[in-house]
Design an enzyme around this catalytic site. Structure first.
Site, PDB file in Angstrom:
ATOM      1  N   LEU A   1      -6.987   8.142   9.891  1.00  0.00           N
ATOM      2  CA  LEU A   1      -6.988   7.285  11.160  1.00  0.00           C
ATOM      3  C   LEU A   1      -5.317   6.626  10.807  1.00  0.00           C
ATOM      4  O   LEU A   1      -5.474   5.345  10.397  1.00  0.00           O
ATOM      5  CB  LEU A   1      -7.787   6.129  10.841  1.00  0.00           C
ATOM      6  N   HIS A   2      -4.473   7.193  11.461  1.00  0.00           N
ATOM      7  CA  HIS A   2      -3.012   6.766  11.326  1.00  0.00           C
ATOM      8  C   HIS A   2      -2.665   6.123  12.532  1.00  0.00           C
ATOM      9  O   HIS A   2      -3.247   5.950  13.458  1.00  0.00           O
ATOM     10  CB  HIS A   2      -2.306   8.158  10.997  1.00  0.00           C
ATOM     11  N   ALA A   3      -1.364   6.152  12.783  1.00  0.00           N
ATOM     12  CA  ALA A   3      -1.008   5.268  13.986  1.00  0.00           C
ATOM     13  C   ALA A   3      -1.711   5.717  15.646  1.00  0.00           C
ATOM     14  O   ALA A   3      -2.404   5.067  16.170  1.00  0.00           O
ATOM     15  CB  ALA A   3       0.422   5.479  14.406  1.00  0.00           C
TER      16      ALA A   3
ATOM     17  N   THR B   1      -3.952   8.342  15.947  1.00  0.00           N
ATOM     18  CA  THR B   1      -5.606   8.569  15.763  1.00  0.00           C
ATOM     19  C   THR B   1      -6.098   7.174  15.942  1.00  0.00           C
ATOM     20  O   THR B   1      -7.138   7.106  16.372  1.00  0.00           O
ATOM     21  CB  THR B   1      -6.022   9.230  14.609  1.00  0.00           C
ATOM     22  N   ALA B   2      -5.790   6.302  15.039  1.00  0.00           N
ATOM     23  CA  ALA B   2      -6.184   4.895  15.140  1.00  0.00           C
ATOM     24  C   ALA B   2      -6.152   4.429  16.625  1.00  0.00           C
ATOM     25  O   ALA B   2      -6.973   3.574  17.040  1.00  0.00           O
ATOM     26  CB  ALA B   2      -5.329   3.976  14.196  1.00  0.00           C
TER      27      ALA B   2
END
Lengths: 577, 92
Positions: free
Chosen positions: B14-16, B18-19
């Protein structure tokens, strides 16, 4: 030992935006906003103040976003979209509100909450996420300014000046008076920073990464800025000043002559004509393109229709936009590139993950073929806008023949749908592809049989060929399209295209690079599609050469060892001429 | 209240981006939405806050626990489950 302030000093940084400028320095000193802390009697009142301040900030950010979109394109304005998300983040607002509930004033509650989240981002291992901390703080300051009743820090330029700063946030650069901004000098930053990109879009010379020594410059001190070489001379003496003024004068004269001849066609001394057209990324850019002498649009980036929206653009909306562009260009050809987005170009409603390797990832035609409905909407809008104009379409990042065939099949379906709905569309719309992936270069002869034209995307092709990320400062120097390796690829594509009877263009920055123009000419390039600002110069160069000479140059260039050698050879030819 | 545990399969967790997809989806619902990084042993945080979700440190193959509570908790849970389980298919 303190330096004698009257001796000229040369500071070296990174060239960020080309051009020469000379003028008095104006220093942007980051204002420290005092955060008053007191116990407030009415939490409701404080919450109301915070709410109002956030609303005012929101309006400002929306305005800045629109301004930057108009002057530098949608991609650049995307950062303000992120600012809006942070501004309304429920956890941030809640933290500030709870502090207010315990009796703190809005300023202190908000400042603490902002710093809490910015600090958390600071401590993350990922540099991309850490960079967001600066954005959170920028938004924080903006709201704080409203709470304090202070206008956002604005640097008033009473006369044409060279602005010197440690670093400038996108909103701060956007607030500078363009009419009086002679040049920009930053202690921090790199060539891909927002400040650099905006300076380039505005045609303002800029040098970044100068280091802290540039901050020792005094207010009103005379500066010479060379954005092309990345040099700043502080306190030039009469000799340096004269030499600089002569150079700047010659450059201005030449630019003036080039602009005057810009609308003439680009024909070599021996009568060979090539097309010089514009890369355009927003409707507002068409006027500048025509002004600069563009013979058409060689690359219409359609992303502007998709960025900074909450929902995908529909057929009617796109149709209107395409019509405006086509009408402005009259009978000149316009080549629209289908949507080219990827992990590095975000779309809020079709959100794309930041991939570990965006340039080797899910983007452009790869995404669209998974969303045929989105692609067909674009096709239908283009088809319906086409009657009476010379519209062509091309696909980005085509890697396999299968991708090309599927895209063409979808185009046929869209055409049938448009016909069935009773709309008019031009009978024959040329379909081409961007050649930017080495696989496409290798099979150029096969691809040439299935398209109406090639447009070489040298920006990406150079990165893939030299295996170097132009954003990575350690290897960016490898990213030179004048390298013989890239030139040979271009040669191969041009030959394959011409063998199959199709024309070949380049729509990357290389086609506007003064060293590359004669080489591309000699390799047989038919079309140069470049930024409007680069058109007059490119045409002037083409007119100075004969095709015969250019061919000799090109034949030599592809057998040289390096990009530097190629550039040197071009200049040797030019000075001998 | 609905609670579900899911494994995040995306390469960057859950990065930039995908978050932000996750949060944009969560915001659509009226219910309260909480997320916890089970593997990373984090606290439960507000799934509608991008700033908080960014700091969860959810990597590939980490397990997260999503809790939805409110009038549309079923739909919210289903939507977020689909998102994670299909690795953001259709949203990328």
């Amino acid at each position: 030992m303190p330096q004698d302030p009257s001796t000229p000093r040369v500071l070296t940084g990174i060239p960020a935006a080309p051009g020469l400028a000379q003028g008095p320095a104006v220093l942007w000193r980051e204002e420290a906003l005092p955060v008053p802390q007191r116990q407030a009697a009415l939490p409701d009142g404080e919450r109301g103040r915070l709410h109002a301040a956030r609303a005012a900030a929101r309006a400002e950010i929306e305005r800045l976003k629109a301004q930057v979109e108009a002057t530098a394109g949608s991609g650049e304005a995307a950062v303000f979209q992120a600012h809006l998300m942070f501004l309304d983040d429920p956890a941030l607002v809640k933290l500030a509100d709870s502090a207010i509930d315990t009796g703190w004033n809005a300023e202190a509650a908000w400042a603490d909450a902002v710093e809490h989240f910015a600090g958390q981002l600071d401590r993350l291992p990922d540099p991309t996420l850490r960079a967001r901390a600066a954005d959170v703080r920028d938004v924080g300051r903006r709201v704080l300014g409203h709470l304090l009743g202070k206008m956002a820090q604005v640097l008033e330029l009473r006369q044409p000046s060279v602005v010197v700063a440690r670093d400038l946030a996108p909103s701060q650069v956007a607030s500078l008076d363009r009419e009086r901004l002679l040049a920009l000098c930053l202690a921090a930053g790199g060539p891909t920073s927002h400040a650099a990109i905006l300076a380039r879009a505005w045609g303002v010379p800029a040098v970044v990464g100068l280091g802290p020594s540039v901050l020792a410059v005094s207010e009103s001190q005379s500066l010479l800025v060379d954005g092309s070489r990345g040099e700043v001379v502080v306190n030039p003496d009469a000799h340096l000043l004269r030499a600089f003024r002569e150079r700047a004068g010659r450059a201005a004269e030449r630019a003036g002559a080039e602009r005057a001849a810009a609308r003439e066609p680009a024909v070599t001394r021996d009568g060979h004509r090539v097309e010089v057209v514009a890369n355009v990324g927003a409707i507002e850019e068409t006027a500048a393109a025509l002004d600069a002498g563009a013979g058409g649009i060689g690359l219409l980036r359609t992303e502007f229709l998709y960025l900074n929206r909450t929902a995908a653009p529909g057929e009617e909306g796109q149709l209107d936009a395409y019509r405006v562009v086509l009408k402005a260009m009259g009978s000149r050809s316009v080549i629209a590139r289908t949507l080219d987005v990827g992990g590095d170009k975000p779309l809020p409603y079709l959100p794309l993950d930041r991939e570990p390797n965006p340039f080797l990832g899910y983007r452009a035609i790869r995404i669209l073929l998974d969303h045929p409905d989105v692609l067909k909407i674009q096709f239908r809008a283009l088809l319906r806008a086409s009657p009476g104009h010379d519209l062509r379409i091309m696909f980005p990042l085509v890697t396999t023949l299968d991708e090309l065939r599927r895209a063409k099949a979808l185009f046929q379906e869209a055409r049938d749908e448009v016909r069935a709905a009773g709309h008019a569309a031009t009978e024959r719309i040329p379909l081409g592809m961007m050649v930017e992936v080495p696989a496409a270069v290798a099979l150029a002869d096969r691809f040439a049989r299935e398209v109406d034209f090639f447009s070489i995307g040298t920006n990406d092709l150079t990165q893939y060929t030299m295996a170097a990320d132009r954003g990575n400062e350690k290897v960016a120097h490898l990213n030179d399209g004048c390298h013989p390796a890239v030139l040979r690829q271009i040669q191969r594509v041009i030959e394959a295209g011409h063998q199959a009877g199709i024309w070949v263009g380049v729509c990357g920055e290389l086609a506007g690079d003064p060293d590359a123009v004669p080489v591309l000419l000699g390799l047989g390039l038919d079309e140069f599609s470049i930024a409007a600002a680069a058109i007059p110069r490119a045409k002037a160069i083409i007119r100075r050469w004969s095709l015969a000479e250019a061919r000799r140059l090109a034949a030599e260039a592809i057998n040289l060892d390096s990009a530097a050698a190629v550039r040197e050879r071009v200049r040797a030819y030019e000075s001998a001429a | 209240m609905k609670k579900l545990r899911l494994q995040v399969v995306n390469e960057v967790g859950l990065h930039a981006r995908t978050a932000s997809i996750f949060v944009a989806e969560a915001i659509r619902f009226a219910s309260e939405i909480r997320v916890r990084n089970v593997t990373g042993e984090s606290d439960r945080v507000d799934g509608k806050s991008i700033l908080t979700v960014l700091t969860l440190g959810v990597e590939k193959d980490h397990e997260i626990e999503i809790t939805t509570d409110g009038p549309d908790e079923e739909q919210a849970a289903a939507a977020l489950e689909t998102l994670i389980v299909t690795d953001f298919a259709g949203k990328l």
